[in-house]
Scaffold this motif. Structure first.
Motif, PDB file in Angstrom:
ATOM      1  N   GLN A 134       0.826  -1.214   0.000  1.00 46.95           N
ATOM      2  CA  GLN A 134       0.000   0.000   0.000  1.00 46.95           C
ATOM      3  C   GLN A 134       0.861   1.266   0.000  1.00 46.95           C
ATOM      4  N   LYS A 135       1.948   1.237   0.770  1.00 48.93           N
ATOM      5  CA  LYS A 135       2.816   2.427   0.864  1.00 48.93           C
ATOM      6  C   LYS A 135       3.437   2.769  -0.489  1.00 48.93           C
ATOM      7  N   LYS A 136       3.816   1.734  -1.264  1.00 43.16           N
ATOM      8  CA  LYS A 136       4.482   1.983  -2.543  1.00 43.16           C
ATOM      9  C   LYS A 136       3.549   1.953  -3.743  1.00 43.16           C
ATOM     10  N   TYR A 137       2.509   1.133  -3.671  1.00 45.84           N
ATOM     11  CA  TYR A 137       1.637   0.923  -4.832  1.00 45.84           C
ATOM     12  C   TYR A 137       0.165   0.954  -4.393  1.00 45.84           C
ATOM     13  N   PRO A 138      -0.335   2.110  -4.003  1.00 51.22           N
ATOM     14  CA  PRO A 138      -1.682   2.177  -3.433  1.00 51.22           C
ATOM     15  C   PRO A 138      -2.804   1.783  -4.392  1.00 51.22           C
ATOM     16  N   SER A 139      -2.563   1.789  -5.697  1.00 52.51           N
ATOM     17  CA  SER A 139      -3.656   1.482  -6.636  1.00 52.51           C
ATOM     18  C   SER A 139      -3.906  -0.024  -6.799  1.00 52.51           C
ATOM     19  N   ILE A 140      -2.997  -0.862  -6.322  1.00 60.51           N
ATOM     20  CA  ILE A 140      -3.201  -2.308  -6.450  1.00 60.51           C
ATOM     21  C   ILE A 140      -4.327  -2.750  -5.510  1.00 60.51           C
ATOM     22  N   VAL A 141      -5.263  -3.521  -6.046  1.00 60.96           N
ATOM     23  CA  VAL A 141      -6.371  -4.048  -5.246  1.00 60.96           C
ATOM     24  C   VAL A 141      -5.853  -5.238  -4.436  1.00 60.96           C
ATOM     25  N   LYS A 142      -6.133  -5.225  -3.124  1.00 62.32           N
ATOM     26  CA  LYS A 142      -5.597  -6.253  -2.231  1.00 62.32           C
ATOM     27  C   LYS A 142      -6.708  -7.123  -1.658  1.00 62.32           C
ATOM     28  N   ILE A 143      -6.540  -8.438  -1.830  1.00 59.22           N
ATOM     29  CA  ILE A 143      -7.517  -9.412  -1.342  1.00 59.22           C
ATOM     30  C   ILE A 143      -6.794 -10.401  -0.435  1.00 59.22           C
ATOM     31  N   MET A 144      -7.258 -10.527   0.793  1.00 60.84           N
ATOM     32  CA  MET A 144      -6.622 -11.452   1.728  1.00 60.84           C
ATOM     33  C   MET A 144      -7.303 -12.817   1.651  1.00 60.84           C
ATOM     34  N   LEU A 145      -6.482 -13.838   1.509  1.00 57.20           N
ATOM     35  CA  LEU A 145      -6.947 -15.220   1.476  1.00 57.20           C
ATOM     36  C   LEU A 145      -6.557 -15.823   2.818  1.00 57.20           C
ATOM     37  N   THR A 146      -7.504 -16.431   3.494  1.00 56.97           N
ATOM     38  CA  THR A 146      -7.139 -16.934   4.808  1.00 56.97           C
ATOM     39  C   THR A 146      -7.983 -18.111   5.259  1.00 56.97           C
ATOM     40  N   GLY A 147      -7.345 -18.947   6.026  1.00 55.44           N
ATOM     41  CA  GLY A 147      -8.045 -20.018   6.700  1.00 55.44           C
ATOM     42  C   GLY A 147      -8.149 -19.675   8.177  1.00 55.44           C
ATOM     43  N   GLN A 148      -7.315 -18.707   8.610  1.00 57.19           N
ATOM     44  CA  GLN A 148      -7.250 -18.437  10.045  1.00 57.19           C
ATOM     45  C   GLN A 148      -6.829 -17.029  10.451  1.00 57.19           C
ATOM     46  N   ALA A 149      -7.086 -16.030   9.629  1.00 58.23           N
ATOM     47  CA  ALA A 149      -6.709 -14.664  10.023  1.00 58.23           C
ATOM     48  C   ALA A 149      -7.558 -14.228  11.206  1.00 58.23           C
TER      49      ALA A 149
END
Length: 132
Positions: free
Chosen positions: A78-93
């Motif tokens: 986010q700090k360097k490339y704020p336009s990238i869409v971020k999706i978290m994949l998790t089994g246990q977050a």
């Protein structure tokens, strides 16, 4: 050749293979599908793709990984490339990590393991429309 990429980051290669296979099946040759087995490798791939003038549209990253968890990884991205869409994949977050990623990394969505293909496609599709 596609000049836009979707990057998947997970320490389990079987998960990466499954994600890439499903994404390719659904979105075809419109995008490059990159995979990294750690957050550090993910950061390196981002740099390489950008050097080659390939835009990274979406990153799907696991939360629990050795070295650096997904929320930390997304905050760095986010700090360097704020336009990238971020999706978290998790089994246990835990909720704390998800909230941290939402607050500090503009987390777009959370995809829980095991995911359904429809759920994956719908989240990616809405992420892509955000990035057009």
């Amino acid at each position: 050749m596609a000049n836009a990429a979707i990057l998947c980051v997970d320490d389990e290669s079987i998960i990466l293979e499954s994600l890439n296979e499903q994404l390719e099946k659904y979105f075809g040759p419109d995008y490059l599908y990159e995979a990294a087995e750690s957050a550090e490798e993910g950061l390196e791939i981002i740099e390489e793709l950008l050097k080659d003038e390939i835009k990274i549209l979406i990153i799907v990253a696991d939360w629990l990984m050795p070295g650096m968890n997904g929320d930390e990884f997304f905050i760095k991205v986010q700090k360097k490339y704020p336009s990238i869409v971020k999706i978290m994949l998790t089994g246990q977050a835990n909720e704390e990590a998800i909230n941290r990623a939402k607050e500090h990394a503009d987390l777009f969505a959370v995809l829980y393991k095991p995911w359904s293909e429809d759920e994956l496609f719908n989240i990616i599709k809405s992420g892509l429309s955000k990035n057009e």
